[in-house]
Design a protein around this motif. Structure first.
Motif, short mmCIF file in Angstrom:
data_model
loop_
_atom_site.label_atom_id
_atom_site.label_comp_id
_atom_site.label_asym_id
_atom_site.label_seq_id
_atom_site.Cartn_x
_atom_site.Cartn_y
_atom_site.Cartn_z
N TRP A 1 0.81 -1.21 0.00
CA TRP A 1 0.00 0.00 0.00
C TRP A 1 0.85 1.26 0.00
CZ3 TRP A 1 -4.57 -0.29 -1.80
CH2 TRP A 1 -5.29 -1.48 -1.69
N GLU A 2 2.07 1.18 0.48
CA GLU A 2 2.96 2.35 0.44
C GLU A 2 3.55 2.58 -0.95
OE1 GLU A 2 3.83 4.80 2.58
OE2 GLU A 2 2.34 4.05 3.98
N SER A 3 4.07 1.51 -1.57
CA SER A 3 4.84 1.70 -2.80
C SER A 3 4.45 0.80 -3.95
CB SER A 3 6.31 1.43 -2.50
OG SER A 3 6.50 0.05 -2.19
N LYS A 4 3.48 -0.10 -3.73
CA LYS A 4 3.17 -1.14 -4.72
C LYS A 4 4.41 -1.99 -4.99
CE LYS A 4 -1.05 0.44 -5.34
NZ LYS A 4 -1.36 1.15 -4.13
N TRP A 5 5.26 -2.10 -3.98
CA TRP A 5 6.51 -2.89 -3.99
C TRP A 5 7.52 -2.36 -5.01
CZ3 TRP A 5 2.74 -7.42 -4.47
CH2 TRP A 5 2.19 -7.70 -3.23
N LYS A 6 7.51 -1.06 -5.23
CA LYS A 6 8.49 -0.42 -6.12
C LYS A 6 9.67 0.03 -5.26
CE LYS A 6 5.04 1.04 -9.41
NZ LYS A 6 4.24 2.13 -9.94
N THR A 7 10.82 -0.54 -5.52
CA THR A 7 11.98 -0.29 -4.67
C THR A 7 12.57 1.11 -4.85
OG1 THR A 7 13.48 -1.26 -6.31
CG2 THR A 7 12.60 -2.73 -4.61
N HIS A 8 12.33 1.73 -5.98
CA HIS A 8 12.93 3.04 -6.25
C HIS A 8 11.91 4.18 -6.24
CE1 HIS A 8 16.06 0.32 -7.61
NE2 HIS A 8 16.88 1.33 -7.49
N LYS A 9 10.79 3.97 -5.60
CA LYS A 9 9.76 5.00 -5.58
C LYS A 9 10.15 6.16 -4.66
CE LYS A 9 4.87 5.86 -4.89
NZ LYS A 9 3.57 5.31 -4.60
N VAL A 10 10.02 7.36 -5.18
CA VAL A 10 10.23 8.59 -4.41
C VAL A 10 9.04 9.48 -4.69
CG1 VAL A 10 11.71 10.60 -4.03
CG2 VAL A 10 12.74 8.41 -4.68
N ARG A 11 8.47 10.06 -3.64
CA ARG A 11 7.35 10.99 -3.84
C ARG A 11 7.41 12.09 -2.79
NH1 ARG A 11 2.92 7.18 -1.24
NH2 ARG A 11 3.00 8.12 0.80
N GLU A 12 6.83 13.22 -3.16
CA GLU A 12 6.72 14.32 -2.21
C GLU A 12 5.82 13.89 -1.06
OE1 GLU A 12 8.26 17.35 -2.25
OE2 GLU A 12 9.34 16.70 -4.04
N SER A 13 6.21 14.23 0.15
CA SER A 13 5.43 13.85 1.32
C SER A 13 4.29 14.84 1.53
CB SER A 13 6.32 13.84 2.55
OG SER A 13 5.58 13.65 3.72
N ASP A 14 3.22 14.35 2.16
CA ASP A 14 2.11 15.24 2.52
C ASP A 14 2.54 16.24 3.59
OD1 ASP A 14 0.50 13.89 0.75
OD2 ASP A 14 -0.37 12.58 2.28
N SER B 1 6.31 16.98 5.11
CA SER B 1 7.50 17.69 4.62
C SER B 1 8.52 16.66 4.20
CB SER B 1 8.07 18.60 5.71
OG SER B 1 8.44 17.84 6.83
N GLY B 2 9.44 17.08 3.36
CA GLY B 2 10.43 16.17 2.83
C GLY B 2 9.84 15.28 1.75
N LYS B 3 10.51 14.15 1.52
CA LYS B 3 10.08 13.17 0.52
C LYS B 3 10.01 11.80 1.17
CE LYS B 3 12.10 15.59 -3.40
NZ LYS B 3 13.17 15.58 -4.40
N ASP B 4 9.28 10.90 0.53
CA ASP B 4 9.17 9.52 0.99
C ASP B 4 9.93 8.63 0.01
OD1 ASP B 4 7.52 10.37 3.07
OD2 ASP B 4 5.71 10.06 1.90
N TYR B 5 10.69 7.66 0.56
CA TYR B 5 11.63 6.87 -0.24
C TYR B 5 11.43 5.37 -0.11
CZ TYR B 5 14.48 11.06 -0.95
OH TYR B 5 14.92 12.29 -1.32
N GLY B 6 11.53 4.69 -1.24
CA GLY B 6 11.67 3.24 -1.27
C GLY B 6 10.40 2.46 -1.03
N ILE B 7 10.59 1.17 -0.79
CA ILE B 7 9.48 0.23 -0.68
C ILE B 7 8.56 0.54 0.49
CG2 ILE B 7 10.70 -1.51 0.72
CD1 ILE B 7 9.43 -3.59 -1.37
N PHE B 8 9.12 1.15 1.58
CA PHE B 8 8.31 1.52 2.73
C PHE B 8 7.92 3.00 2.73
CE2 PHE B 8 10.78 -2.09 4.66
CZ PHE B 8 9.71 -2.94 4.86
N GLN B 9 8.39 3.75 1.74
CA GLN B 9 8.12 5.19 1.67
C GLN B 9 8.51 5.89 2.97
OE1 GLN B 9 6.71 7.08 -1.42
NE2 GLN B 9 8.27 5.51 -1.66
N ILE B 10 9.77 5.75 3.32
CA ILE B 10 10.32 6.31 4.55
C ILE B 10 10.63 7.79 4.34
CG2 ILE B 10 12.33 6.19 6.09
CD1 ILE B 10 12.24 3.10 5.60
#
Length: 144
Positions: free
Chosen positions: A51-64, A66-75
């Motif tokens: 549900w965080e990344s659809k298991w995409k290991t290289h996903k990066v998105r703007e956070s709701d 601040s900052g950005k969310d990274y990787g499979i867990f959207q950290i």
């Protein structure tokens, strides 16, 4: 000529990211000690990562927030990893780019720290889509 450029760009986009299968994720998470970690069965982590990344290991998105969310867990980079975000805390002591690695080691280690400190409720998606649900389906037929 335009067609060649479009095809090259499409090829590069595919090479830059990877979407893992459900069983690949389950096996990787189990191998890195997430099954039963802090009392949560493996299905919790597989479900949440979907549900965080659809298991995409290289996903990066703007956070709701601040900052950005990274990787499979959207950290998030504001609190957990370092990407130059102003006033970032980097509590996992890891560059955010390390969370985009297909071997998932840095992502899993950081997720473990988050779960130890805040539990799986740190991820809204876990609470919304995984918490209290039948999670065995997330690891079914994966030989884990």
């Amino acid at each position: 000529m335009k067609l060649v450029i479009v095809l090259c760009v499409m090829f590069l986009a595919v090479c830059e990211s990877r979407t893992m299968s459900r069983c690949e994720v389950a096996r990787a998470f189990k191998a890195q000690g997430l099954d039963g970690f802090e009392g949560f069965a493996l299905g919790n982590y597989v479900c949440m990562a979907f549900w965080e990344s659809k298991w995409k290991t290289h996903k990066v998105r703007e956070s709701d927030d601040s900052g950005k969310d990274y990787g499979i867990f959207q950290i998030n980079s504001f609190k957990w990893c370092q990407d130059g975000t102003a006033n970032g805390q980097n509590l996992c002591r890891v560059p955010c780019g390390d969370l985009l690695n297909d071997n998932l080691q840095a992502s899993v280690e950081c997720a473990k720290l988050i779960v130890k400190r805040e539990g799986l409720k740190a991820w809204d998606t876990w609470d919304k889509y995984c918490n209290g649900r039948k999670l065995s389906r997330w690891v079914k037929s994966c030989d884990v």
